[in-house]
Structure formats: C-alpha cells, structure tokens
Scaffold this motif. Structure first.
Motif, PDB file in Angstrom:
ATOM      1  N   GLY A 209      45.081  32.083  34.114  1.00  0.00           N
ATOM      2  CA  GLY A 209      45.666  32.964  35.119  1.00  0.00           C
ATOM      3  C   GLY A 209      45.149  34.389  35.100  1.00  0.00           C
ATOM      4  N   ASP A 210      44.399  34.753  34.069  1.00  0.00           N
ATOM      5  CA  ASP A 210      44.012  36.168  33.979  1.00  0.00           C
ATOM      6  C   ASP A 210      42.592  36.366  33.459  1.00  0.00           C
ATOM      7  OD1 ASP A 210      44.346  35.521  31.313  1.00  0.00           O
ATOM      8  OD2 ASP A 210      46.152  36.727  31.024  1.00  0.00           O
ATOM      9  N   LEU A 211      41.761  35.360  33.594  1.00  0.00           N
ATOM     10  CA  LEU A 211      40.425  35.486  33.009  1.00  0.00           C
ATOM     11  C   LEU A 211      39.599  36.579  33.687  1.00  0.00           C
ATOM     12  CD1 LEU A 211      37.815  34.016  34.684  1.00  0.00           C
ATOM     13  CD2 LEU A 211      39.118  32.002  34.092  1.00  0.00           C
ATOM     14  N   GLU A 212      39.823  36.814  34.986  1.00  0.00           N
ATOM     15  CA  GLU A 212      39.058  37.868  35.660  1.00  0.00           C
ATOM     16  C   GLU A 212      39.342  39.231  35.030  1.00  0.00           C
ATOM     17  OE1 GLU A 212      40.540  35.398  37.290  1.00  0.00           O
ATOM     18  OE2 GLU A 212      39.030  34.554  38.643  1.00  0.00           O
ATOM     19  N   ALA A 213      40.645  39.499  34.810  1.00  0.00           N
ATOM     20  CA  ALA A 213      41.024  40.782  34.211  1.00  0.00           C
ATOM     21  C   ALA A 213      40.411  40.919  32.822  1.00  0.00           C
ATOM     22  CB  ALA A 213      42.553  40.894  34.139  1.00  0.00           C
ATOM     23  N   ALA A 214      40.403  39.819  32.069  1.00  0.00           N
ATOM     24  CA  ALA A 214      39.858  39.863  30.713  1.00  0.00           C
ATOM     25  C   ALA A 214      38.352  40.107  30.729  1.00  0.00           C
ATOM     26  CB  ALA A 214      40.187  38.558  29.984  1.00  0.00           C
ATOM     27  N   VAL A 215      37.654  39.446  31.640  1.00  0.00           N
ATOM     28  CA  VAL A 215      36.202  39.638  31.719  1.00  0.00           C
ATOM     29  C   VAL A 215      35.892  41.079  32.140  1.00  0.00           C
ATOM     30  CG1 VAL A 215      34.107  38.968  32.974  1.00  0.00           C
ATOM     31  CG2 VAL A 215      35.660  37.207  32.096  1.00  0.00           C
ATOM     32  N   ARG A 216      36.696  41.611  33.045  1.00  0.00           N
ATOM     33  CA  ARG A 216      36.515  43.011  33.438  1.00  0.00           C
ATOM     34  C   ARG A 216      36.608  43.943  32.244  1.00  0.00           C
ATOM     35  NH1 ARG A 216      36.237  43.973  39.136  1.00  0.00           N
ATOM     36  NH2 ARG A 216      35.956  46.167  38.708  1.00  0.00           N
ATOM     37  N   GLU A 217      37.473  43.584  31.284  1.00  0.00           N
ATOM     38  CA  GLU A 217      37.689  44.449  30.122  1.00  0.00           C
ATOM     39  C   GLU A 217      36.868  44.049  28.912  1.00  0.00           C
ATOM     40  OE1 GLU A 217      39.070  47.225  30.278  1.00  0.00           O
ATOM     41  OE2 GLU A 217      40.194  47.089  32.154  1.00  0.00           O
ATOM     42  N   GLY A 218      35.945  43.118  29.091  1.00  0.00           N
ATOM     43  CA  GLY A 218      35.004  42.867  28.001  1.00  0.00           C
ATOM     44  C   GLY A 218      35.157  41.557  27.249  1.00  0.00           C
ATOM     45  N   ALA A 219      35.963  40.631  27.727  1.00  0.00           N
ATOM     46  CA  ALA A 219      36.109  39.347  27.028  1.00  0.00           C
ATOM     47  C   ALA A 219      34.752  38.698  26.783  1.00  0.00           C
ATOM     48  CB  ALA A 219      36.979  38.395  27.850  1.00  0.00           C
ATOM     49  N   THR A 220      34.581  38.151  25.573  1.00  0.00           N
ATOM     50  CA  THR A 220      33.372  37.357  25.302  1.00  0.00           C
ATOM     51  C   THR A 220      33.693  35.873  25.158  1.00  0.00           C
ATOM     52  OG1 THR A 220      33.494  37.674  22.906  1.00  0.00           O
ATOM     53  CG2 THR A 220      32.239  39.310  24.170  1.00  0.00           C
ATOM     54  N   TRP A 221      34.956  35.553  24.882  1.00  0.00           N
ATOM     55  CA  TRP A 221      35.436  34.160  24.981  1.00  0.00           C
ATOM     56  C   TRP A 221      36.667  34.171  25.880  1.00  0.00           C
ATOM     57  CZ3 TRP A 221      33.363  29.643  23.429  1.00  0.00           C
ATOM     58  CH2 TRP A 221      32.426  29.645  22.384  1.00  0.00           C
ATOM     59  N   VAL A 222      36.661  33.402  26.931  1.00  0.00           N
ATOM     60  CA  VAL A 222      37.888  33.158  27.672  1.00  0.00           C
ATOM     61  C   VAL A 222      38.350  31.755  27.301  1.00  0.00           C
ATOM     62  CG1 VAL A 222      37.493  34.777  29.558  1.00  0.00           C
ATOM     63  CG2 VAL A 222      36.581  32.459  29.736  1.00  0.00           C
ATOM     64  N   ARG A 223      39.652  31.616  27.085  1.00  0.00           N
ATOM     65  CA  ARG A 223      40.232  30.357  26.604  1.00  0.00           C
ATOM     66  C   ARG A 223      40.984  29.717  27.769  1.00  0.00           C
ATOM     67  NH1 ARG A 223      42.380  34.418  23.358  1.00  0.00           N
ATOM     68  NH2 ARG A 223      44.333  33.818  24.340  1.00  0.00           N
ATOM     69  N   VAL A 224      40.395  28.689  28.350  1.00  0.00           N
ATOM     70  CA  VAL A 224      40.926  28.167  29.615  1.00  0.00           C
ATOM     71  C   VAL A 224      41.343  26.709  29.471  1.00  0.00           C
ATOM     72  CG1 VAL A 224      40.396  27.741  32.036  1.00  0.00           C
ATOM     73  CG2 VAL A 224      39.480  29.778  30.898  1.00  0.00           C
TER      74      VAL A 224
END
Ligand SMILES: *Cc1c(COP(=O)(O)O)cnc(C)c1O
Length: 253
Positions: A209-224
């Motif tokens: 539900g929030d991977l876009e926000a996380a990638v915007r802030e620098g996520a290197t692993w998104v857990r989906v």
C-alpha cells in the motif's frame, strides 16, 4: 486443490515492477537500486514457484516453521530467503541456518545468537535493524535513540553483516503521511552510517500500500505481499498478515 493462476501472478509481478519503476523514475533514482522482496507468508509454495518462473528470486517469510516447509518443497529452486518476522530466541538457530537475510533484528541478544549460530560456510548473515519510527504496526523495533547502540553491537559480531535499517510503520492511506516515517528511517540510516564509518546500503521499507512513498524516500528493498499474491487467508483486519500466525495449519503461535 491449490489452483494457482500462473498468468495472474505473472501479471501482478509485472504491475508491481512497473509501480517500482515509475516511483524510482519520479524520485530520480536508478530502478535497479530498488529490490523487490516477494512476501509469501501464508501463500503456498506453488504460488512461489509460479512467481519464480516469472522471474522473481527473493522471498520473505515471517514464520519459521512455515518457511522451512516451503524451503523443503522448493528445494531445487535457487531462491533467496529473507526472514522478516519477529524473532524469538528459540528460533534463531533455524533462521541462522536457513536464510540469507534477517530484516527485523531489534535486540542484542537475538543478534548475538544469530551470529553464534550462523554456519560459517554460508558466509555472514545479512541483517537490518528494525526501528520503530512511528508506532510500528507491529510492536517490534528499537526506538530510534537506541538504534545506534544496537548497530555498534551488530557490527562487532563476526557472522553478521549489518546492511541497514528496516521499518514497518502503521498503515496510512495518505501518501504525504506515508512518507514521513520513511524519511525518518533514511535520516537515521545516514546518521548511523556516518557515526560508524560503515556504508549502510539498505533501507527495507514499503509494502503493497505504500511502496511508492518508500521508494521516494530511498527504499532499497520493498516488501510486497498482497499486491503480488492477492489477499492472505487471514487478512481480514487491516493490521493482519503482519505477525499473526496462520489461521490454520502446522504452526503454533
Ligand atoms: C506481511 C508483511 C509485508 C507485506 O505486506 P503487504 O501489505 O501484504 O504487502 C511486509 N513486511 C512485513 C514485515 C510483513 O510482515
């Protein structure tokens, strides 16, 4: 019994990758700097095998017994296994022996046991420290003020390699509110890396539900999970599927 819709799984994988690509592009980031962890808890090994055939390699599991059963079922496939659940002392050995990554280290005692129990031929276990940046949806995670001290301890352990920080913020549907805890985690990671003189390359944050926000802030692993596999059997309550035991099956809480 488990009729797996392989085409639907492949289509969802394509669509999640596309979401990541667009978010990375919007943030001016290289899409290859964002890795996708397929969170397969409560989903059968057949669905994981279908995602593997569609190109997915890294899978995240929250329950040790469930994960080991799937590892046995999928033994021929070169998958990368990440443990993302809360970890009790009596489960550390199985995790140390059977996973490549642990995302949720939040206590020195657990870190020490993982290091002691890691079989040396496997090389160091890759770990992230879980930080409670916003009243986590789970109750796990160190307070931000305590993260540096734990990071120092982890860096001193021979069979662990500290890669960065992980967070599991409470859910929000508001994209602006979603970004705040992710930004805090990134700032904390930068501070800790500077204090330790260690390059911490990992921010494990962002879910369906929030991977876009996380990638915007620098996520290197998104857990989906849900966006890849569909709803989990126990996903009736919004905070569910985080650390609840399976609603039926082989495992005790
Ligand atoms: C279940 C879980 C996820 C995946 O959540 P979805 O909303 O299904 O994408 C991510 N991280 C952790 C730690 C989880 O337990």
């Amino acid at each position: 019994m488990n009729a797996i819709d392989e085409g639907a799984l492949a289509a969802r994988l394509t669509s999640v990758r596309e979401r990541i690509r667009r978010a990375a592009e919007a943030a001016g980031r290289d899409v290859d700097s964002v890795h996708l962890l397929a969170v397969s808890k409560h989903h059968p090994p057949e669905a994981m095998a279908a995602l593997y055939r569609a190109g997915q390699r890294a899978f995240g599991e929250s329950y040790v017994q469930e994960a080991l059963a799937k590892q046995a079922a999928l033994v021929g496939l070169p998958l990368e296994w990440h443990f993302i659940g809360p970890l009790q002392g009596n489960k550390t050995r199985k995790v140390a022996e059977n996973f490549a990554w642990v995302h949720g280290v939040d206590r020195e005692r657990i870190a020490r046991r993982l290091s002691e129990q890691r079989p040396e031929p496997l090389g160091p276990l890759q770990v992230c420290i879980q930080v409670n940046v916003s009243g986590e949806a789970s109750k796990s995670g160190v307070a931000p003020e305590a993260a540096l001290e734990l990071a120092r301890e982890v860096v001193g352990l021979p069979n662990l390699r500290l890669r960065g920080l992980m967070a599991l913020p409470a859910r929000s549907d508001d994209p602006q509110r979603q970004r705040r805890p992710f930004a805090l985690l990134r700032e904390l990671r930068d501070d800790i890396a500077a204090a330790l003189g260690e390059p911490l390359d990992t921010l494990s944050m962002g879910m369906s539900g929030d991977l876009e926000a996380a990638v915007r802030e620098g996520a290197t692993w998104v857990r989906v999970g849900t966006a890849l596999f569909g709803p989990r059997a126990d996903a009736r309550r919004p905070e569910n599927g985080l650390h609840c035991p399976p609603s039926r099956g082989r495992q005790r809480p």
